[in-house]
Scaffold this active site. Structure first.
Site, mmCIF file in Angstrom:
data_model
loop_
_atom_site.group_PDB
_atom_site.id
_atom_site.type_symbol
_atom_site.label_atom_id
_atom_site.label_comp_id
_atom_site.label_asym_id
_atom_site.label_seq_id
_atom_site.Cartn_x
_atom_site.Cartn_y
_atom_site.Cartn_z
ATOM 1 N N GLU A 1 25.998 40.722 5.403
ATOM 2 C CA GLU A 1 25.494 41.515 4.279
ATOM 3 C C GLU A 1 25.173 40.668 3.054
ATOM 4 O OE1 GLU A 1 28.088 42.356 6.138
ATOM 5 O OE2 GLU A 1 27.834 44.417 6.846
ATOM 6 N N PHE B 1 39.576 54.155 8.004
ATOM 7 C CA PHE B 1 38.969 52.983 8.632
ATOM 8 C C PHE B 1 37.702 52.580 7.872
ATOM 9 C CE2 PHE B 1 35.996 51.162 11.796
ATOM 10 C CZ PHE B 1 36.672 49.961 11.977
ATOM 11 N N GLN B 2 37.615 51.313 7.538
ATOM 12 C CA GLN B 2 36.494 50.757 6.776
ATOM 13 C C GLN B 2 36.290 51.479 5.444
ATOM 14 O OE1 GLN B 2 33.057 50.210 9.427
ATOM 15 N NE2 GLN B 2 33.878 48.200 9.954
ATOM 16 N N LYS C 1 29.688 59.671 4.346
ATOM 17 C CA LYS C 1 28.984 60.037 5.574
ATOM 18 C C LYS C 1 28.699 61.542 5.649
ATOM 19 C CE LYS C 1 29.006 58.823 10.481
ATOM 20 N NZ LYS C 1 29.785 58.249 11.585
ATOM 21 N N MET D 1 27.173 17.570 -5.864
ATOM 22 C CA MET D 1 27.445 17.768 -7.289
ATOM 23 C C MET D 1 28.943 17.666 -7.578
ATOM 24 S SD MET D 1 25.786 18.052 -10.075
ATOM 25 C CE MET D 1 24.235 18.933 -10.219
#
Lengths: 186, 584
Positions: free
Chosen positions: B52, B114-115, B164, B482
């Protein structure tokens, strides 16, 4: 600056910032923030203060217009003039914020806080507490044979002073609402 | 006209109504209804990413190269938390994004389902605004508001968290025209008196400089056109931040090059010595100012910004102008023209004489080598071999990024995509894919370091799947360059964990992904290898093995003013005080 009779810290009289940018004086300002009463709006305001390292001395929030879904947040904060300007600008860019007013510089304002004090004691201390409460125009809202709960309304300073006096007389608990404020006049 | 439909369909309908053509995303349990709707239509193209974070950076590349908002679709929980780095990156660089995340059903919120994650809580400080939509009837309005807020005023990322059950439920949909828009209307028109004052300053300035930033790009092509007209007509010198490159052409006669920590000597000294600084859409970032107390001590400072909170945040300015940069530039041009387009010609000539002296320092000079490829040389050859082509460059973060900014010239806005404010390693590869999706025929090159590139290398899978012929030009020094440079200069040459052992074989890696790999370690072969990369019709991973210990100069060490710049290795010893080490 004094000839123009502009209060130190004020920017409302000019398009330009007249403050001394190098001033390091820490000032206390009372800000009124009018916001949409939507989920998370208080978290946004508080998160801004904590995320950018600003101080909150007092914070009150409640819905003031149910139909318009509008809430008023009154926040007392401290900082140098530059930090105060930055706080106002940062508040102003939050999407649910409609207006930000700095009541400390926008002319006279009334500021009030309500507090409840539970004082426990008997004998002379109890009588002295009641006597001082009358002087401060505090109301007794609960009483037992060994305690009072006083309700007091006033400025932060007045409530602080009352707390100092009650401490040796048996102060056991304090609840304060934080400051609510409005500009004087209309 | 209101129509009844499911929340999931509303999402797709709103995207269509907002003119969205591409969505970068990754499916998961809490967004399945929306993916089901995406499956049943052909107007919106979905780019399946591999992570993502990649989706958000692709959307950033898409947005930065087109001026349109980038759109991202992720699932709840880890989908949303993986988007956080990209959101923060977009917030820092003012990139308009609309991120849609799935959420567990409303009746499960707060149960540690969940999630489940508190997505609006987590993303509140890294978005311009965000919403949790609990009612399908509010969804359409929120979607349209999201586009309005992401793209108006100072642009930025917004997020809508959609449970959802809200996606499954039916509600009434209204289009962008009917939807109640927010009160959010940032001021874009400047005060006329402020513009008049700016014009007076332009007329009398003896040592002026334009200091421009990403705001000019964000304002749109008209702002860049007005900037070019004003700079060329006044004959003033102009420098730009990392984010603003391309707004004024690198071939333009007023161009001094980039300013700041790794900016050009002449640009930084012009900032330090000017008597009039006109900041257009930049924000006095600490990479630009160096030590605040010594920042351009004798100048009158003008700051044009659409965000009032940028004014006096870091540097106290004499003339703040709140407004859209393009609108302000147009107003200033008009007012200045009406008064006869006067400048202080004699003083300007003297000022340019001084600047020409500074240019003689040749601050980008480096020790050439016939044995190893110097990273600067690699970029000079890339520049020479792509000159004249409509070329889009993305970068990762580090030395290569600064060298790219120094050695590549940008002639047009929206051609340079880099992570400026947040400095996100792993930005460049996905951003290059986002740019290529928006400009399928263009040449898109990600100038990378191998360490940054590895952070999101999984997105090569996306590049291959969607046939985006992005060129990954990796300057491979087998170091975190760097970090290594700072350790050399500030930490007693103690190279703590700035060296990657066991790097992959990038050519084999390319083959594993199903694309072309090229390796080059000899300066004599470099041109031919670059041309092979450019000629290949498909994604390329170019492993350019460069000098391992090259430092990036000029450099203003943290805590130093502009006029105390380091130029090349010889000047380094003892130049950085211990105090500078605490700054980043």
């Amino acid at each position: 600056m004094s000839a123009l009779n502009i209060k130190k810290g004020s920017t409302s009289h000019s398009a330009y910032d007249l403050r001394d940018p190098h001033a390091e004086v820490v000032e206390s300002h009372t800000l009124a923030v009018l916001v949409d009463n939507e989920a998370g709006v208080l978290a946004r305001v508080i998160g801004l203060f904590s995320g950018r390292g600003y101080n909150i001395d007092s914070l009150t929030v409640a819905e003031i217009d149910h139909k318009g879904h509008r809430s008023r947040i009154t926040v007392v904060t401290r900082g140098t003039p530059a930090v105060i300007e930055q706080i106002k600008a940062q508040l102003g860019r939050l999407v649910p914020v409609h207006e930000v007013h700095d009541l400390t510089v926008e002319g006279a304002a009334v500021e009030r806080e309500l507090a409840l004090f539970k004082v426990r004691g008997t004998g002379d201390k109890r009588i002295e507490a009641l006597r001082l409460a009358e002087i401060f125009r505090a109301n007794v809202v609960d009483s037992t044979l060994e305690s009072f709960v006083f309700e007091i309304t006033g400025t932060i300073e007045k409530i602080d002073a009352f707390a100092e006096l009650m401490r040796p007389l048996g102060l056991v608990d304090v609840a304060r609402t934080g400051v609510a404020a409005l500009p004087r006049g209309f | 006209m209101q129509r009844q439909m499911t929340g999931a369909r509303m999402v797709v309908q709103a995207l269509k109504d907002q003119g969205v053509e591409v969505v970068f995303g990754y499916p998961g349990g809490a967004v399945l209804p929306i993916y089901d709707e995406i499956f049943q239509q052909n107007d919106i193209r979905h780019i399946l990413v591999r992570h993502e974070q990649g989706a958000v950076h692709m959307a950033e590349g898409y947005a930065r190269s087109t001026g349109k908002p980038g759109v991202v679709l992720v699932t709840s929980g880890p989908g949303a938390t993986n988007a956080v780095t990209g959101l923060t990156d977009a917030l820092m660089d003012s990139i308009p994004l609309v991120v849609l995340s799935g959420q567990v059903p409303t009746f499960m919120i707060g149960t540690d389902g969940f999630q489940e994650a508190d997505t609006v809580g987590i993303t509140r400080p890294c978005t311009k605004h965000n919403w949790l939509v609990k009612d399908t009837d509010r969804l359409a309005e929120t979607l349209h508001q999201a586009f309005h807020i992401a793209t108006s005023g100072r642009p930025g990322p917004v997020l809508i968290d959609i449970p959802k059950d809200v996606q499954f439920a039916t509600g009434s949909y209204s289009g962008p025209a009917e939807a109640r828009v927010s009160h959010y209307r940032p001021r874009t028109e400047p005060e006329a008196e402020a513009v008049a004052r700016l014009v007076e300053l332009i007329e009398t300035a003896e040592r002026p400089v334009f200091y421009t930033g990403g705001g000019v790009i964000n304002s749109g092509p008209a702002a860049s056109r007005a900037l070019r007209e004003l700079v060329d007509a006044t004959g003033f010198p102009i420098t730009s931040t990392l984010m603003g490159l391309g707004a004024y052409p690198a071939s333009g006669k007023g161009w001094l090059g980039m300013l700041g920590m790794h900016g050009l000597y002449e640009a930084n000294l012009a900032m330090h010595g000017c008597d009039l600084m006109i900041n257009l859409g930049a924000r006095f970032d600490d990479r630009i100012t160096g030590r605040i107390a010594d920042f351009s001590p004798r100048s009158t400072k003008v700051h044009v910004d659409i965000d009032p909170s940028s004014i006096n945040k870091v540097i106290h300015v004499d003339l703040p102008i709140i407004g859209d940069v393009g609108t302000v530039l147009a107003a200033a041009l008009e007012a200045w023209t009406a008064r006869g387009r006067r400048v202080n010609g004699a003083a300007l000539q003297k000022w340019w004489g001084q600047i020409e002296q500074w240019k003689l320092k040749n601050c980008l000079a480096y020790a050439p080598s016939k044995a190893t490829i110097k990273p600067q040389y690699a970029l000079q050859r890339l520049e020479a071999l792509t000159k004249g082509r409509d070329r889009y460059i993305t970068t990762e973060v580090g030395q290569h990024q600064m060298w790219a900014a120094q050695f590549l010239g940008f002639e047009a806005p929206n051609r340079w995509m880099t992570s400026g404010g947040l400095g996100t390693m792993g930005y460049g590869l996905p951003a290059s894919i986002g740019v290529q999706i928006a400009h399928p025929e263009a040449l898109v090159i990600n100038v990378a370091g191998e360490a940054s590139w590895l952070m999101n290398m999984q997105e090569m899978g996306t590049a291959v799947q969607f046939r985006t012929p992005v060129k990954q030009f990796i300057l491979n020094n087998e170091r975190l360059g760097m970090v290594r440079q700072w350790q050399q200069l500030l930490h007693g040459e103690r190279y703590s964990h700035s060296w990657s052992e066991s790097l992959p074989d990038f050519v084999k890696l390319a083959e594993a992904f199903g694309c072309k790999g090229i390796r080059c370690d000899n300066p004599a072969d470099l041109d031919e290898a670059i041309l092979a990369m450019l000629d290949h019709d498909g994604p390329v991973i170019f492993d350019c093995l460069v000098e391992k210990h090259e430092n990036c100069f000029p450099m203003i060490p943290s805590g130093k003013p502009h006029n105390e710049m380091l130029l090349g290795d010889a000047a380094v010893a003892g130049a950085i005080e211990a105090g500078g080490a605490v700054l980043v």
